[in-house]
Design an enzyme around this catalytic site. Structure first.
Site, mmCIF file in Angstrom:
data_model
loop_
_atom_site.group_PDB
_atom_site.id
_atom_site.type_symbol
_atom_site.label_atom_id
_atom_site.label_comp_id
_atom_site.label_asym_id
_atom_site.label_seq_id
_atom_site.Cartn_x
_atom_site.Cartn_y
_atom_site.Cartn_z
ATOM 1 C CG HIS A 94 -41.414 -43.318 -10.963
ATOM 2 N ND1 HIS A 94 -41.635 -44.648 -10.387
ATOM 3 C CD2 HIS A 94 -41.573 -43.155 -12.051
ATOM 4 C CE1 HIS A 94 -40.759 -44.591 -11.664
ATOM 5 N NE2 HIS A 94 -41.632 -44.059 -12.994
ATOM 6 C CD GLU A 164 -44.508 -44.012 -15.579
ATOM 7 O OE1 GLU A 164 -43.971 -43.832 -16.948
ATOM 8 O OE2 GLU A 164 -44.283 -44.081 -14.613
HETATM 9 C C1 PEP Z 1 -40.512 -44.773 -16.038
HETATM 10 O O1 PEP Z 1 -40.068 -44.926 -15.077
HETATM 11 O O2 PEP Z 1 -41.071 -43.994 -15.703
HETATM 12 C C2 PEP Z 1 -40.579 -45.086 -16.983
HETATM 13 C C3 PEP Z 1 -41.220 -44.639 -18.295
HETATM 14 O O3 PEP Z 1 -39.219 -45.899 -17.480
HETATM 15 P P1 PEP Z 1 -39.300 -47.248 -18.955
HETATM 16 O O4 PEP Z 1 -39.435 -46.085 -19.485
HETATM 17 O O5 PEP Z 1 -37.188 -47.437 -18.557
HETATM 18 O O6 PEP Z 1 -40.080 -47.862 -18.903
#
Ligand code: PEP
Length: 253
Positions: A94, A164
């Protein structure tokens, strides 16, 4: 095609086990009629044991797992220990852990160790910013190649890749919204990297999207973002908001 998956990443929340139980039970109740969507929640380590008893339908995940099997690793928790506790997924790489110094080499060791322990790694990849020269594709390519080095063709199908973009995550100061098109072009790119490295079977590895997903855009990402699921941070800390996303995943074609 495998089931869609919606994964909640609670990060270092909530403050007490009582709040954690309330939140988890709310989701457990809410998903009683959910059939086509897999739901996983990744709470802090020390809540896992207590939450396990509250639902068999929610798959439990961890937010990290160390690569050593057992021994002198102060402060660490192994994949085997987590598996024995009932955990089946683990988030690895992450961006918030990368920001603390974790590199692709560490993540690679953790992925292989998690796979041998029987866990399904959720490998997070994504760029911090988008440059006009599209260098961010190379960054994601290196993350994938280095984090998945030495993973076998048989195991790659067990890995979930979470795209992400760090610039879209809710905790990033000055964050911006990513679009389903941003997700789609990266999902196509990730499939190509996996297929070059692991062959055609790698198309069974699921790619999911994460970055401030809410009830407003969950359906768009699932329909047009080239992904089979969502990784949800902030909205997973609110039963109503998380359930809204799960129901959208269940009902959108
Ligand atoms: C994350 O940090 O994995 C994430 C998806 O956070 P958010 O949905 O709060 O952006």
């Amino acid at each position: 095609m495998s089931k869609r998956i919606v994964i909640g990443n609670w990060k270092m929340n909530p403050r007490t086990i009582q709040e954690a139980e309330r939140l988890f039970s709310g989701v457990a109740k809410g998903i009683s009629r959910i059939k086509k969507t897999e739901v996983a929640i990744c709470p802090p380590f020390l809540y896992i044991e207590g939450l396990k008893k509250l639902s068999r339908k929610i798959s439990l995940g961890a937010q990290d797992a160390f690569f050593g099997e057992v021994g002198a690793f102060t402060g660490e928790v192994s994949g085997e220990m987590l598996y024995n506790l009932g955990v089946r997924h683990v988030i690895l790489g992450h961006s918030e852990r990368r920001a603390l110094g974790e590199g692709n080499g560490d993540i690679n060791k953790k992925i292989k160790s998690a796979l041998s322990a029987g866990l399904r790694p959720i490998l997070c990849v994504g760029e911090s910013e988008r440059d006009t020269g599209h260098g961010y594709f190379n960054l994601v390519k290196s993350q994938l190649e280095e984090c998945l080095m030495g993973v076998s063709k048989d195991s790659i199908v067990k890995v979930i890749i979470a795209y992400e973009p760090v610039w879209a995550i809710s905790s990033t100061p000055g964050r911006k919204d990513a679009t389903p098109e941003d997700s789609l072009e990266m999902a196509i790119f990730i499939h190509k990297i996996l297929s070059d490295k692991f062959g055609s079977d790698s198309s069974k590895a699921r790619i999911i999207y994460g970055g401030s997903v809410s009830g407003k855009d969950a359906g768009e990402f699932l329909r047009h973002g080239g992904v089979e699921g969502l990784l949800v941070g902030r909205a997973s800390l609110d039963t109503k908001k998380f359930m809204e996303i799960i129901k959208i995943a269940e009902n959108s074609e």
